[in-house]
Motif scaffolding. Structure first.
Motif, mmCIF file in Angstrom:
data_model
loop_
_atom_site.group_PDB
_atom_site.id
_atom_site.type_symbol
_atom_site.label_atom_id
_atom_site.label_comp_id
_atom_site.label_asym_id
_atom_site.label_seq_id
_atom_site.Cartn_x
_atom_site.Cartn_y
_atom_site.Cartn_z
ATOM 1 N N PHE A 118 9.696 8.537 29.561
ATOM 2 C CA PHE A 118 9.457 7.794 28.330
ATOM 3 C C PHE A 118 8.005 7.942 27.886
ATOM 4 C CE2 PHE A 118 8.045 4.075 25.989
ATOM 5 C CZ PHE A 118 8.969 4.056 24.947
ATOM 6 N N ILE A 119 7.074 7.729 28.795
ATOM 7 C CA ILE A 119 5.656 7.789 28.442
ATOM 8 C C ILE A 119 5.263 9.199 28.014
ATOM 9 C CG2 ILE A 119 3.322 7.603 29.393
ATOM 10 C CD1 ILE A 119 4.465 5.276 31.140
ATOM 11 N N GLN A 120 5.797 10.206 28.706
ATOM 12 C CA GLN A 120 5.513 11.596 28.346
ATOM 13 C C GLN A 120 6.000 11.895 26.924
ATOM 14 O OE1 GLN A 120 7.016 14.241 31.326
ATOM 15 N NE2 GLN A 120 6.125 16.082 30.398
ATOM 16 N N GLY A 121 7.221 11.463 26.615
ATOM 17 C CA GLY A 121 7.756 11.685 25.278
ATOM 18 C C GLY A 121 7.027 10.880 24.220
ATOM 19 N N TYR A 122 6.619 9.673 24.578
ATOM 20 C CA TYR A 122 5.856 8.830 23.644
ATOM 21 C C TYR A 122 4.554 9.524 23.254
ATOM 22 C CZ TYR A 122 3.431 4.750 21.755
ATOM 23 O OH TYR A 122 2.742 3.878 20.933
ATOM 24 N N ARG A 123 3.856 10.041 24.250
ATOM 25 C CA ARG A 123 2.593 10.732 23.966
ATOM 26 C C ARG A 123 2.811 11.972 23.102
ATOM 27 N NH1 ARG A 123 0.333 10.054 30.166
ATOM 28 N NH2 ARG A 123 -0.741 8.056 29.845
ATOM 29 N N GLU A 124 3.904 12.678 23.355
ATOM 30 C CA GLU A 124 4.225 13.856 22.544
ATOM 31 C C GLU A 124 4.554 13.439 21.113
ATOM 32 O OE1 GLU A 124 4.714 18.051 22.063
ATOM 33 O OE2 GLU A 124 3.781 16.796 23.615
ATOM 34 N N MET A 125 5.248 12.337 20.958
ATOM 35 C CA MET A 125 5.561 11.812 19.629
ATOM 36 C C MET A 125 4.283 11.493 18.856
ATOM 37 S SD MET A 125 5.773 8.581 17.884
ATOM 38 C CE MET A 125 5.927 7.349 19.158
ATOM 39 N N VAL A 126 3.348 10.807 19.521
ATOM 40 C CA VAL A 126 2.079 10.458 18.868
ATOM 41 C C VAL A 126 1.308 11.718 18.495
ATOM 42 C CG1 VAL A 126 -0.171 9.364 19.241
ATOM 43 C CG2 VAL A 126 1.925 8.190 19.962
ATOM 44 N N ARG A 127 1.313 12.700 19.378
ATOM 45 C CA ARG A 127 0.581 13.948 19.118
ATOM 46 C C ARG A 127 1.173 14.699 17.928
ATOM 47 N NH1 ARG A 127 0.584 19.324 20.051
ATOM 48 N NH2 ARG A 127 2.662 19.322 20.987
ATOM 49 N N ARG A 128 2.479 14.782 17.872
ATOM 50 C CA ARG A 128 3.129 15.582 16.838
ATOM 51 C C ARG A 128 3.222 14.870 15.493
ATOM 52 N NH1 ARG A 128 7.691 19.684 18.852
ATOM 53 N NH2 ARG A 128 7.022 20.037 21.000
ATOM 54 N N LEU A 129 3.539 13.583 15.520
ATOM 55 C CA LEU A 129 3.831 12.866 14.280
ATOM 56 C C LEU A 129 2.641 12.077 13.739
ATOM 57 C CD1 LEU A 129 7.423 11.517 15.089
ATOM 58 C CD2 LEU A 129 6.750 13.732 14.117
ATOM 59 N N GLU A 130 1.674 11.787 14.605
ATOM 60 C CA GLU A 130 0.484 11.026 14.205
ATOM 61 C C GLU A 130 0.849 9.800 13.362
ATOM 62 O OE1 GLU A 130 -1.940 13.943 12.233
ATOM 63 O OE2 GLU A 130 -2.724 14.721 14.124
ATOM 64 N N PRO A 131 1.708 8.936 13.885
ATOM 65 C CA PRO A 131 2.162 7.790 13.091
ATOM 66 C C PRO A 131 1.041 6.795 12.808
ATOM 67 C CG PRO A 131 2.891 7.578 15.364
ATOM 68 C CD PRO A 131 2.289 8.946 15.243
ATOM 69 N N GLU A 132 1.090 6.201 11.612
ATOM 70 C CA GLU A 132 0.111 5.177 11.260
ATOM 71 C C GLU A 132 0.447 3.853 11.934
ATOM 72 O OE1 GLU A 132 -0.095 4.899 7.021
ATOM 73 O OE2 GLU A 132 -0.958 6.897 6.779
ATOM 74 N N THR A 133 1.740 3.547 12.031
ATOM 75 C CA THR A 133 2.201 2.311 12.664
ATOM 76 C C THR A 133 3.405 2.624 13.543
ATOM 77 O OG1 THR A 133 1.515 1.035 10.715
ATOM 78 C CG2 THR A 133 2.999 -0.052 12.274
ATOM 79 N N ILE A 134 3.439 2.029 14.736
ATOM 80 C CA ILE A 134 4.558 2.227 15.658
ATOM 81 C C ILE A 134 5.212 0.881 15.921
ATOM 82 C CG2 ILE A 134 5.266 3.030 17.948
ATOM 83 C CD1 ILE A 134 2.596 4.708 17.909
ATOM 84 N N ILE A 135 6.435 0.717 15.438
ATOM 85 C CA ILE A 135 7.214 -0.479 15.722
ATOM 86 C C ILE A 135 7.835 -0.290 17.099
ATOM 87 C CG2 ILE A 135 9.197 -1.872 15.030
ATOM 88 C CD1 ILE A 135 8.636 -0.820 12.136
#
Length: 198
Positions: free
Chosen positions: A150-167
């Protein structure tokens, strides 16, 4: 209805939500009887069987869903032990419904999910960048391996999508960074209520 596809598997694109839609989050299985809908946001962080009908007959639910402040894209499961074809199919279904709701005027918050690092090849296809996204940790913190994935995928999500807000629905591991809005899962509320003598 056929949408232009993104990536190897022609995943429909979901447009970004720039402004964070404030409101009380309610599970989709309670949305049909909900009151004060303009102050509520519908999420799909429940068992797939509770919202398969939205895939089978999407037009039936658009009039009601369009009354809400926003709707999270359906969180069809992508478990690590599911056949790859089913994981990709569920990612496609999430995006088809999300794109179809947007096409019909519903504000849709992209729901991001992944399984193993191999899923990164397709699990971010169709997701917008620099907007608001939703994730859930429910069921991913039960053992060390699941939490690591989960944490590995979360970090990849942040890296790729650069979200402004994460619900964030569920418990937040301390390793997860970003502009997080915490939405407590039903299980957490239930435990708290029992501790308070409910």
């Amino acid at each position: 209805f056929i949408f232009p596809g993104v990536g190897k598997y022609d995943i429909p694109q979901i447009e970004p939500v720039k402004a964070y839609p404030h409101g009380e989050f309610i599970p989709v299985n309670y949305h049909y009887t909900a009151k004060d809908t303009k102050s509520k946001i519908v999420h799909f962080f429940v068992d797939d069987t509770l919202f398969i009908r939205h895939w089978n007959a999407p037009d039936k639910y658009i009039p009601k869903l369009s009354q809400f402040a926003a709707v999270c894209a359906p969180d069809f499961s992508t478990y690590t032990d599911m056949p790859l074809a089913m994981q990709i199919y569920n990612h496609y279904r999430k995006h088809w419904i999300g794109a179809y709701l947007q096409e019909n005027g519903v504000d849709v918050i992209p729901t991001i999910s992944w399984s193993t690092p191999d899923s990164y090849e397709w699990c971010f296809d169709g997701e917008p960048t620099n907007g608001t996204v939703a994730v859930s940790s429910v069921g991913t913190q039960k053992n060390k391996k699941a939490k690591e994935l989960f944490i590995q995928g979360y970090r990849e999500m942040v890296r790729r999508l650069e979200p402004e807000t994460i619900i964030f629905y569920g418990n937040i591991p301390e390793e997860c960074m970003g502009n997080i809005v915490h939405i407590r899962a039903f299980q957490e509320k239930f435990k708290e209520a029992k501790c308070n003598g409910w």
